[in-house]
Design a protein around this motif. Structure first.
Motif, PDB file in Angstrom:
ATOM      1  N   ARG A  62      10.254 -49.849   0.960  1.00 40.99           N
ATOM      2  CA  ARG A  62      10.334 -51.024  -0.014  1.00 40.99           C
ATOM      3  C   ARG A  62       9.060 -51.183  -0.281  1.00 40.99           C
ATOM      4  O   ARG A  62       8.948 -51.175  -1.897  1.00 40.99           O
ATOM      5  CB  ARG A  62      11.120 -52.064   0.543  1.00 40.99           C
ATOM      6  CG  ARG A  62      12.494 -51.981   0.213  1.00 40.99           C
ATOM      7  CD  ARG A  62      13.280 -53.737   0.166  1.00 40.99           C
ATOM      8  NE  ARG A  62      13.336 -53.483   1.576  1.00 40.99           N
ATOM      9  CZ  ARG A  62      14.004 -55.136   2.028  1.00 40.99           C
ATOM     10  NH1 ARG A  62      14.000 -56.162   1.631  1.00 40.99           N
ATOM     11  NH2 ARG A  62      14.348 -54.664   3.447  1.00 40.99           N
ATOM     12  N   ARG A  63       7.988 -51.108   0.343  1.00 40.45           N
ATOM     13  CA  ARG A  63       6.507 -51.367  -0.716  1.00 40.45           C
ATOM     14  C   ARG A  63       6.245 -50.328  -0.454  1.00 40.45           C
ATOM     15  O   ARG A  63       4.553 -50.443  -1.015  1.00 40.45           O
ATOM     16  CB  ARG A  63       5.959 -52.162   1.188  1.00 40.45           C
ATOM     17  CG  ARG A  63       6.908 -53.565   0.993  1.00 40.45           C
ATOM     18  CD  ARG A  63       6.148 -54.377   2.465  1.00 40.45           C
ATOM     19  NE  ARG A  63       6.805 -55.575   2.539  1.00 40.45           N
ATOM     20  CZ  ARG A  63       6.517 -56.887   2.776  1.00 40.45           C
ATOM     21  NH1 ARG A  63       4.899 -56.882   2.227  1.00 40.45           N
ATOM     22  NH2 ARG A  63       7.168 -58.374   2.182  1.00 40.45           N
ATOM     23  N   LYS A  64       5.909 -49.078   0.023  1.00 39.30           N
ATOM     24  CA  LYS A  64       5.815 -47.768  -0.197  1.00 39.30           C
ATOM     25  C   LYS A  64       5.707 -47.540  -1.725  1.00 39.30           C
ATOM     26  O   LYS A  64       5.995 -47.429  -2.540  1.00 39.30           O
ATOM     27  CB  LYS A  64       6.282 -47.087   0.534  1.00 39.30           C
ATOM     28  CG  LYS A  64       5.377 -45.817   0.645  1.00 39.30           C
ATOM     29  CD  LYS A  64       6.367 -44.219   1.753  1.00 39.30           C
ATOM     30  CE  LYS A  64       7.800 -44.202   1.370  1.00 39.30           C
ATOM     31  NZ  LYS A  64       8.367 -43.168   1.732  1.00 39.30           N
ATOM     32  N   ARG A  65       3.878 -47.083  -1.726  1.00 41.21           N
ATOM     33  CA  ARG A  65       4.354 -46.463  -3.572  1.00 41.21           C
ATOM     34  C   ARG A  65       4.212 -45.401  -3.942  1.00 41.21           C
ATOM     35  O   ARG A  65       4.610 -43.800  -3.154  1.00 41.21           O
ATOM     36  CB  ARG A  65       2.038 -46.506  -3.527  1.00 41.21           C
ATOM     37  CG  ARG A  65       1.940 -48.429  -4.139  1.00 41.21           C
ATOM     38  CD  ARG A  65       0.413 -48.026  -3.944  1.00 41.21           C
ATOM     39  NE  ARG A  65       0.003 -46.314  -3.542  1.00 41.21           N
ATOM     40  CZ  ARG A  65      -2.043 -46.276  -3.783  1.00 41.21           C
ATOM     41  NH1 ARG A  65      -2.691 -47.028  -3.841  1.00 41.21           N
ATOM     42  NH2 ARG A  65      -2.276 -45.087  -3.532  1.00 41.21           N
ATOM     43  N   PRO A  66       5.225 -45.188  -4.919  1.00 45.27           N
ATOM     44  CA  PRO A  66       5.250 -43.621  -5.294  1.00 45.27           C
ATOM     45  C   PRO A  66       4.547 -42.391  -5.048  1.00 45.27           C
ATOM     46  O   PRO A  66       3.005 -43.089  -5.654  1.00 45.27           O
ATOM     47  CB  PRO A  66       5.833 -44.492  -6.475  1.00 45.27           C
ATOM     48  CG  PRO A  66       4.753 -45.109  -7.020  1.00 45.27           C
ATOM     49  CD  PRO A  66       5.252 -45.777  -5.868  1.00 45.27           C
ATOM     50  N   VAL A  67       5.018 -41.890  -4.378  1.00 45.80           N
ATOM     51  CA  VAL A  67       4.147 -40.615  -4.911  1.00 45.80           C
ATOM     52  C   VAL A  67       3.548 -39.933  -5.886  1.00 45.80           C
ATOM     53  O   VAL A  67       4.701 -39.307  -5.836  1.00 45.80           O
ATOM     54  CB  VAL A  67       4.121 -39.580  -3.339  1.00 45.80           C
ATOM     55  CG1 VAL A  67       2.842 -38.878  -3.375  1.00 45.80           C
ATOM     56  CG2 VAL A  67       4.085 -40.576  -2.138  1.00 45.80           C
TER      57      VAL A  67
END
Length: 97
Positions: A62-67
Motif C-alpha cells: 500500500r505504501r510502495k511507490r509505483p515503478v
C-alpha cells in the motif's frame, strides 16, 4: 494485530523481517534470539511468519511507490587503453520535473 501475543511486537517484527529478508532458517533465528536472551521455539517463529508475512506484505504494498519504466541514459565516451569507447550509464530522474 499484536494483541494477545506472548512476545513484544518488536521481537515479532524483527524475527519475521530477518526470516524474509536474509534467507535464515527458523532454527538460525531461534539461536540468534537465544543469544539475545529471548527464548523462542522455531515452530513458534514459523507460526508468526505464516500469520504476519501476508499482513506485512499488504501494508508494504500500500505504501510502495509505483515503478516507472523510464530511465534516461547519458551517452559519454571515455578513453580506455588509448581507444575511445562509449560509456552508457542510467541516470535516475527522481525529483526532476
Amino acid at each position: 494485530m499484536f494483541n494477545g501475543r506472548h512476545f513484544d511486537r518488536l521481537v515479532i517484527l524483527l524475527c519475521v523481517r530477518w526470516y524474509l529478508a536474509y534467507n535464515l532458517s527458523l532454527r538460525d533465528l531461534e539461536e540468534i534470539m537465544a543469544e539475545r536472551g529471548i527464548h523462542v521455539d522455531h515452530s513458534t517463529l514459523h507460526r508468526r511468519v505464516v500469520h504476519f508475512a501476508p499482513l506485512l506484505l499488504e501494508r508494504f504494498n500500500r505504501r510502495k511507490r509505483p515503478v516507472t519504466g523510464k530511465w534516461p541514459v547519458d551517452e559519454t565516451h571515455v578513453r580506455v587503453r588509448s581507444r575511445w569507447m562509449y560509456l552508457y550509464r542510467a541516470v535516475e530522474s527522481v525529483g526532476r520535473g
